[in-house]
Design a protein around this motif. Structure first.
Motif, PDB file in Angstrom:
ATOM      1  N   ARG A   8      52.332   2.040  88.758  1.00 18.68           N
ATOM      2  CA  ARG A   8      51.687   1.129  88.876  1.00 18.68           C
ATOM      3  C   ARG A   8      51.712   0.103  87.655  1.00 18.68           C
ATOM      4  N   ASP A   9      51.677  -1.377  87.836  1.00 13.29           N
ATOM      5  CA  ASP A   9      51.473  -2.263  86.811  1.00 13.29           C
ATOM      6  C   ASP A   9      50.846  -3.259  87.662  1.00 13.29           C
ATOM      7  N   HIS A  10      50.893  -4.563  86.709  1.00 12.05           N
ATOM      8  CA  HIS A  10      50.282  -5.770  87.233  1.00 12.05           C
ATOM      9  C   HIS A  10      51.202  -6.979  86.387  1.00 12.05           C
ATOM     10  N   MET A  11      51.142  -8.245  87.423  1.00 11.14           N
ATOM     11  CA  MET A  11      51.746  -9.407  86.406  1.00 11.14           C
ATOM     12  C   MET A  11      51.105 -10.615  87.129  1.00 11.14           C
ATOM     13  N   ASP A  36      54.015  -1.916  92.422  1.00 12.24           N
ATOM     14  CA  ASP A  36      54.559  -0.522  92.342  1.00 12.24           C
ATOM     15  C   ASP A  36      55.622  -0.234  92.454  1.00 12.24           C
ATOM     16  N   THR A  57      56.786   3.936  82.718  1.00  8.89           N
ATOM     17  CA  THR A  57      55.542   3.052  82.778  1.00  8.89           C
ATOM     18  C   THR A  57      55.943   1.866  81.589  1.00  8.89           C
ATOM     19  N   LEU A  60      58.645  -0.409  83.051  1.00 10.44           N
ATOM     20  CA  LEU A  60      58.179  -1.251  84.087  1.00 10.44           C
ATOM     21  C   LEU A  60      57.270  -2.384  83.308  1.00 10.44           C
ATOM     22  N   GLY A  61      56.504  -2.099  82.321  1.00 10.91           N
ATOM     23  CA  GLY A  61      55.643  -3.023  81.604  1.00 10.91           C
ATOM     24  C   GLY A  61      56.386  -3.988  80.804  1.00 10.91           C
ATOM     25  N   THR A  64      57.609  -6.369  83.890  1.00 11.50           N
ATOM     26  CA  THR A  64      56.539  -7.378  84.232  1.00 11.50           C
ATOM     27  C   THR A  64      55.884  -7.983  83.063  1.00 11.50           C
ATOM     28  N   GLY A  65      56.208  -7.640  81.680  1.00 14.90           N
ATOM     29  CA  GLY A  65      55.715  -8.410  80.658  1.00 14.90           C
ATOM     30  C   GLY A  65      56.560  -9.577  80.500  1.00 14.90           C
ATOM     31  N   THR A  68      55.261 -11.978  83.304  1.00 19.83           N
ATOM     32  CA  THR A  68      53.877 -12.449  82.975  1.00 19.83           C
ATOM     33  C   THR A  68      53.494 -13.583  82.247  1.00 19.83           C
TER      34      THR A  68
END
Length: 131
Positions: A8-11, A36, A57, A60-61, A64-65, A68
């Motif tokens: 999991r990550d977020h953006m 996810d 991880t 994915l970072g 998403t980075g 973002t």
């Protein structure tokens, strides 16, 4: 797939949509997504894993980075595209698949990737693809 591993990550992005169906979302607005990424495999590899969670991880970072704090309307790769939740799921899944294809996820036991973007606690979308 009998085995799955999810990271999991977020953006946070800004964007707008074209088309009456989007109502007020036609105006520029922000969105924060929980991301996810689920990797499926028929079996584990020789080390007993589907995928290296630490490596995924980090990858994915990176993905998403790269999205973002961007106004996606200004990004050339999205010109003429409504960057809906569904479309962004596909973009992230395709980028993960490309990394898997070039060995960037460290294993070849992965058979599929599925990306789910949670817009809120009541709405989310997913995109799945084979590798």
């Amino acid at each position: 797939m009998p085995y799955t591993v999810t990271v999991r990550d977020h953006m946070m992005v800004a964007h707008s949509f074209t088309g009456e169906v989007f109502g007020p979302a036609q105006r520029l607005h922000g969105a924060t997504f929980i991301v996810d990424a689920t990797f499926g495999a028929d079996d584990v590899d020789a080390d007993g894993i589907v995928v290296d969670i630490g490596l995924v991880t980090a990858v994915l970072g990176e993905i998403t980075g790269s999205l973002t704090y961007r106004n996606l309307d200004d990004e050339p790769e999205f010109a003429g595209t409504n960057t809906t939740t569904e479309v962004l799921c596909r973009v992230i899944a395709d980028r993960l698949a490309a990394r898997a294809a070039d060995g960037g996820l460290g294993t070849n036991s992965i058979a599929s990737v599925s990306v789910t973007l949670h817009e809120s606690h009541i709405a989310w979308a997913s995109y799945s693809r084979p590798l």
